[in-house]
Design an enzyme around this catalytic site. Structure first.
Site, mmCIF file in Angstrom:
data_model
loop_
_atom_site.group_PDB
_atom_site.id
_atom_site.type_symbol
_atom_site.label_atom_id
_atom_site.label_comp_id
_atom_site.label_asym_id
_atom_site.label_seq_id
_atom_site.Cartn_x
_atom_site.Cartn_y
_atom_site.Cartn_z
ATOM 1 N N TYR A 80 0.812 -1.228 0.000
ATOM 2 C CA TYR A 80 0.000 0.000 0.000
ATOM 3 C C TYR A 80 0.842 1.273 0.000
ATOM 4 O O TYR A 80 0.320 2.368 0.152
ATOM 5 C CB TYR A 80 -0.948 0.013 1.198
ATOM 6 N N LYS A 81 2.161 1.128 -0.153
ATOM 7 C CA LYS A 81 3.023 2.308 -0.102
ATOM 8 C C LYS A 81 3.416 2.731 -1.531
ATOM 9 O O LYS A 81 2.713 2.399 -2.471
ATOM 10 C CB LYS A 81 4.240 1.999 0.778
ATOM 11 N N HIS A 82 4.546 3.449 -1.669
ATOM 12 C CA HIS A 82 4.838 4.077 -2.968
ATOM 13 C C HIS A 82 5.608 3.183 -3.919
ATOM 14 O O HIS A 82 5.727 3.484 -5.106
ATOM 15 C CB HIS A 82 5.543 5.413 -2.745
#
Ligand SMILES: Cc1ncc(COP(=O)(O)O)c(C=O)c1O
Length: 402
Positions: free
Chosen positions: A190-192
């Protein structure tokens, strides 16, 4: 008939062809463990570290199993011990106080402001209580990093930055994670960047870097790292630094390298989406957007707004009405933790002191993911739905306190 959004708030984009090809190559040769290299080979994890260090302008970098592991390793690497107090944000997520608790230390929570950053006046009043601040750039909001560093430097407090939500962001042109002694990033889905799980830790301090590498489980193979200090530094610390295995593997590293090359382009795409939603929500009566300072370049992978001083049942009504129309919002005012969302008074392993300012703000924070699988039309539609539902509840009830 009311329009309804039908997209998914949790769907990621597929990995790029370059990342898939890199993964296949590692799977085809089978050397997934980072130290399993043939004569003359540079392992994927070592290359990832070298490239990420260059990208953020750090001397040293270590890739690890998760962002939370990077945080706990940082605390150990700077010498935090059982019973020590560690300052941190009242507005953050469970892995941050969890990392502090994992080394037997005790979180001291610092207030949040209406712009969703750490309250620097509250920090200044508490800074004497601890030797370390674990600063969470929660939901990508950067505080005035120059003032924060001044406060911490004056007090001799070491800053560890939790950049789980700010990979790709800067403050006054300096990459997030490069103001403090250590920067920690997450590569979790869910991060970059997305390797399922994973973390990166950067620092310019040679001894901190050597300790972190030993802690992560390098055995005596630390010379296979490419973004590490030289052997003499390891010779100083190797007998006193335990192995607490949490290495990154070559498969994850291989799929991260092309993603890091694409990061700036992805940030631009996130910010287009963020601004589209922000524009659609501007001047909605009763709804307060976060001001983003000129010194900050952010990554709009999520958006927050405040329904400040609304009665909790009204906030819940907005969330319910939006959910009925396909828009998934999270709320930091709920008394019980739910899914990924929790708040400082849910973490009962940490002593809780009353924080009335944070309580007021948390009770109003509404939070939404902005995945790259949303089109700009999706974003405009989502903003219309939120605006309509906030407006309906606000106008019906006129004033907000219960
Ligand atoms: C604010 C914050 N810090 C740290 C982490 C830890 O990252 P990871 O899931 O990679 O352990 C997360 C993950 O959700 C987070 O949201």
């Amino acid at each position: 008939m009311n329009e309804k959004f039908s997209g998914s708030f949790t769907q990621q984009e597929p990995l790029s062809d370059a990342a898939i090809a890199a993964a296949l190559e590692v799977m085809q040769h089978g050397r997934l463990h980072r130290y399993n290299v043939v004569e003359g080979e540079l392992g994927q994890a070592a290359l990832l570290e070298q490239e990420f260090a260059a990208q953020v302008g750090a001397k040293y970098c270590l890739s690890v199993a998760s962002g939370g592991y990077a945080l706990a390793t940082s605390l150990r690497a700077v010498g935090v011990e059982h019973g020590d107090l560690v300052l941190t944000n009242a507005f953050t997520l469970a892995p941050v106080p969890g990392a502090i608790a994992s080394v037997g230390a005790v979180p001291v929570f610092v207030d949040v402001t209406e712009n969703l950053v750490i309250d620097l006046d509250d920090l200044a009043s508490k800074v004497g209580q601890a030797k370390v601040l674990m600063l969470s750039h929660m939901r990508g909001h950067l505080c005035d990093m120059d003032r924060l560093m001044q406060i911490c430097n004056d007090a001799g407090v070491t800053v560890i930055e939790d950049c789980a939500h700010t990979m790709g962001a800067t403050w006054n042109g300096v990459a997030s994670g490069r103001h403090g002694e250590i920067g920690c990033y997450s590569c979790q889905t869910y991060k970059h960047v997305n390797s399922g799980e994973g973390g990166l830790l950067v620092t310019d301090d040679e001894e901190v870097a050597a300790r972190a590498i030993m802690l992560s489980g390098s055995y005596m193979l630390f010379e296979r790292h490419l973004a590490a200090p030289d052997r003499t530094v390891f010779d100083r610390i190797k007998y006193d630094t335990p192995n607490i295995s949490g290495r990154m593997d070559n498969l994850r590293a291989a799929i991260l390298r092309p993603q890091l090359r694409d990061l700036d382009a992805q940030v631009a795409r996130w910010n287009e989406r963020y601004r589209c939603i922000e524009d659609g929500l501007r001047e909605t009566p009763g709804l307060q957007l976060t001001e983003r300072p000129a010194a900050e370049t952010y990554v709009g992978s999520s958006i927050q707004f405040l329904l400040l001083d609304w009665a909790s049942e009204k906030v819940q009504e907005v969330i319910r009405r939006c959910a009925d129309r396909g828009v998934e919002l999270k709320w930091f005012g709920a008394p019980e933790p739910a899914a990924f969302t929790s708040r400082y008074d849910n973490w009962r392993y940490a002593p809780v002191h009353s924080l009335p300012q944070s309580d007021r703000i948390l009770a109003g924070i509404v939070d939404m993911r902005v995945p790259l699988t949303f089109s700009l039309d999706d974003c405009a539609q989502i903003a219309r739905i939120i605006r309509a539902e906030v407006g309906a509840v606000f106008q019906r009830d006129g004033s907000l306190p219960s």
